[in-house]
Design a protein around this motif. Sequence first.
Motif, mmCIF file in Angstrom:
data_model
loop_
_atom_site.group_PDB
_atom_site.id
_atom_site.type_symbol
_atom_site.label_atom_id
_atom_site.label_comp_id
_atom_site.label_asym_id
_atom_site.label_seq_id
_atom_site.Cartn_x
_atom_site.Cartn_y
_atom_site.Cartn_z
ATOM 1 N N ALA A 79 -6.893 -4.644 -5.113
ATOM 2 C CA ALA A 79 -6.790 -5.126 -3.580
ATOM 3 C C ALA A 79 -5.509 -5.084 -3.216
ATOM 4 N N GLY A 80 -4.490 -5.494 -4.093
ATOM 5 C CA GLY A 80 -3.111 -5.452 -3.592
ATOM 6 C C GLY A 80 -2.611 -4.096 -3.088
ATOM 7 N N ARG B 184 -4.046 -3.453 0.216
ATOM 8 C CA ARG B 184 -3.322 -4.140 1.169
ATOM 9 C C ARG B 184 -2.238 -3.357 1.719
ATOM 10 N N ARG B 185 -1.568 -2.991 0.667
ATOM 11 C CA ARG B 185 -0.117 -2.198 1.005
ATOM 12 C C ARG B 185 -0.435 -1.064 1.808
ATOM 13 N N GLN C 81 -5.572 -0.845 3.927
ATOM 14 C CA GLN C 81 -6.869 -0.780 3.759
ATOM 15 C C GLN C 81 -7.542 -2.446 3.724
ATOM 16 N N TRP D 256 -8.932 -5.140 1.895
ATOM 17 C CA TRP D 256 -8.690 -5.652 0.554
ATOM 18 C C TRP D 256 -9.453 -7.170 0.258
ATOM 19 N N ILE D 257 -9.756 -7.610 1.094
ATOM 20 C CA ILE D 257 -10.469 -9.132 1.039
ATOM 21 C C ILE D 257 -11.706 -9.079 0.041
ATOM 22 N N MET E 222 -10.462 -8.879 -3.490
ATOM 23 C CA MET E 222 -9.748 -10.032 -3.798
ATOM 24 C C MET E 222 -10.718 -11.238 -4.083
#
Length: 196
Positions: free
Chosen positions: A111-112, A115-116, A119, A121-122, A125
């Motif tokens: 997910a990290g 996010r970077r 895209q 990512w929720i 997470m």
Amino acid sequence: MSDRIQRIFSSIRLSSVLLVLIGVVLLIRPDFGSKAVTLTLGWGLLIAGGIGVASSIFSHMAFGYGSMGSSLMMLLMGIMIVSRPLMLASLFGVVIGLYLVFSGIGSFMDAGRLRRNGQGWIFGMIWGSVSVAVGAYLIISPMASSRFVMSVAGIIMIACGVGSVLTHAKLARFSEEQQNSCGFYRSDDDDNIIDV
């Protein structure tokens, strides 16, 4: 209805009632099911290991003590499991808990990265959080997974038993109605015709 058919229906109903009773026991006391399964495995290992050790001792002149090691391990594992029957079930819970924790950490890392890269990512997470939380719970309370499995097995057994009783009751009623409406009576001599 002939005596043979009545005997079949009554035996089926008895087995269905037993299935329901075992299901209720597993639902109310799930540790009983875990203990029973583990004890069966433990006694099996103990007996197989004991026989293996004894046969190694008696046949050492011809075959040596080559198979003694594996038989001794089986015997020791059997003794350990029989002396602590819920140990295996709790170990199962810890293994599943560790898997979920590591899987959740992997989901966090994925997910990290998402996010970077801008895209979505929720979901990763949330999934990681749930995995880590459930895994940690199973590590802290390892019997929870075993209890859950046994409770589900109990519910399934109750449903199957009740369904079987209802189905066979309807089938018995239908068979009786068919015989009464047709005025058909089968004598005991006719039993030999159907037997295969």
